[in-house]
Write an enzyme that holds these catalytic residues in place. Structure first.
Site, mmCIF file in Angstrom:
data_model
loop_
_atom_site.group_PDB
_atom_site.id
_atom_site.type_symbol
_atom_site.label_atom_id
_atom_site.label_comp_id
_atom_site.label_asym_id
_atom_site.label_seq_id
_atom_site.Cartn_x
_atom_site.Cartn_y
_atom_site.Cartn_z
ATOM 1 N N ASP A 1 23.790 55.273 53.758
ATOM 2 C CA ASP A 1 23.713 56.587 54.197
ATOM 3 C C ASP A 1 22.754 57.541 54.781
ATOM 4 O O ASP A 1 21.886 57.109 53.402
ATOM 5 C CB ASP A 1 25.130 57.654 55.070
ATOM 6 C CG ASP A 1 24.853 58.671 53.517
ATOM 7 O OD1 ASP A 1 24.499 57.753 52.415
ATOM 8 O OD2 ASP A 1 25.803 58.598 53.337
ATOM 9 N N CYS B 1 25.726 56.084 48.979
ATOM 10 C CA CYS B 1 25.424 57.449 49.580
ATOM 11 C C CYS B 1 25.073 58.593 48.845
ATOM 12 O O CYS B 1 24.520 58.377 47.704
ATOM 13 C CB CYS B 1 26.892 57.757 50.664
ATOM 14 S SG CYS B 1 28.310 57.338 49.398
ATOM 15 N N THR C 1 27.386 60.637 47.237
ATOM 16 C CA THR C 1 27.977 61.127 45.933
ATOM 17 C C THR C 1 28.788 59.200 45.640
ATOM 18 O O THR C 1 29.466 58.903 44.285
ATOM 19 C CB THR C 1 29.246 61.012 45.998
ATOM 20 O OG1 THR C 1 30.355 60.743 47.363
ATOM 21 C CG2 THR C 1 29.202 62.922 46.728
ATOM 22 N N HIS D 1 35.578 41.798 34.576
ATOM 23 C CA HIS D 1 37.502 42.300 34.840
ATOM 24 C C HIS D 1 37.106 42.195 35.542
ATOM 25 O O HIS D 1 38.882 41.199 36.484
ATOM 26 C CB HIS D 1 37.212 43.401 33.781
ATOM 27 C CG HIS D 1 37.209 43.484 32.498
ATOM 28 N ND1 HIS D 1 38.112 44.121 31.839
ATOM 29 C CD2 HIS D 1 36.748 42.728 31.797
ATOM 30 C CE1 HIS D 1 38.032 44.358 30.150
ATOM 31 N NE2 HIS D 1 37.001 43.109 30.513
ATOM 32 N N HIS E 1 42.209 37.757 34.397
ATOM 33 C CA HIS E 1 41.823 39.239 35.018
ATOM 34 C C HIS E 1 41.785 38.077 36.051
ATOM 35 O O HIS E 1 42.034 38.823 37.935
ATOM 36 C CB HIS E 1 40.019 39.234 34.484
ATOM 37 C CG HIS E 1 40.068 39.621 33.575
ATOM 38 N ND1 HIS E 1 40.232 41.453 33.484
ATOM 39 C CD2 HIS E 1 39.531 39.679 32.452
ATOM 40 C CE1 HIS E 1 40.146 41.416 31.983
ATOM 41 N NE2 HIS E 1 39.575 40.481 31.468
HETATM 42 C C1 RB5 Z 1 26.853 62.926 53.452
HETATM 43 O O1 RB5 Z 1 26.754 64.061 53.097
HETATM 44 C C2 RB5 Z 1 27.534 62.707 51.883
HETATM 45 O O2 RB5 Z 1 28.641 63.059 52.504
HETATM 46 C C3 RB5 Z 1 27.435 61.056 51.686
HETATM 47 O O3 RB5 Z 1 26.576 60.663 51.933
HETATM 48 C C4 RB5 Z 1 28.329 60.627 51.039
HETATM 49 O O4 RB5 Z 1 28.296 61.172 49.155
HETATM 50 C C5 RB5 Z 1 30.007 60.454 51.574
HETATM 51 O O5 RB5 Z 1 30.990 60.418 50.478
#
Ligand code: RB5
Length: 141
Positions: free
Chosen positions: A7, A64, A66, A97, A133
């Site tokens: 994203d 993304c 996180t 695994h 596994h």
């Molecule tokens: C976008 O602001 C953020 O929410 C997205 O990149 C991500 O971290 C979502 O899990």
């Protein structure tokens, strides 16, 4: 062929990971996004998981902010085993695994050097093919 998507939160790191993999001679199918304009990560998770489940790409990478949203969305798809990894040990272990087929990372969590190293380990490490596994994966796959 590696499918790779992000994203807006991950687009800059995605570009760097693609350049790194291409320099290694690894082909990448970039499913977007292509700018820092706000967008919805599940759209890009689906594009990458479709390429993996169809067999067009062997593995996927999703980035993304996180890595968490991407991993949640990717793991909703049948046949996808997405692993959120921010360290080298996890990247290696999840291939050995869990036979993970999608790597998720957070661009707001780790930098370019570690992300590229994790991607290398994820791509280069084979599944162990160990009976225990295989059994455990088949219990949820
Ligand atoms: C976008 O602001 C953020 O929410 C997205 O990149 C991500 O971290 C979502 O899990």
């Amino acid at each position: 062929m590696i499918a790779i998507g992000s994203d807006h939160g991950g687009v800059e790191l995605k570009e760097k990971v693609i350049k790194h993999l291409q320099a290694r001679g690894i082909e990448c199918e970039d499913t977007g996004c292509y700018s820092t304009e706000s967008c919805d990560y599940p759209v890009y998770a689906k594009k990458v998981t479709d390429l993996v489940t169809s067999g067009k790409c062997e593995l996927g990478i999703l980035i993304c902010g996180t890595g968490i949203g991407m991993s949640m969305a990717a793991n909703k798809e049948d046949g996808i085993r997405a692993a959120l990894c921010h360290d080298c040990f996890s990247a290696e272990a999840t291939k050995q695994h869990n036979n993970a087929n999608v790597l998720c990372m957070g661009a707001r969590v780790i930098g370019e050097g570690l992300a590229c190293k994790i991607a290398d380990i994820f791509i280069d490490t084979p599944f162990s093919n160990d009976e225990r596994h295989i059994r455990r994966i088949s219990m949820f796959d």
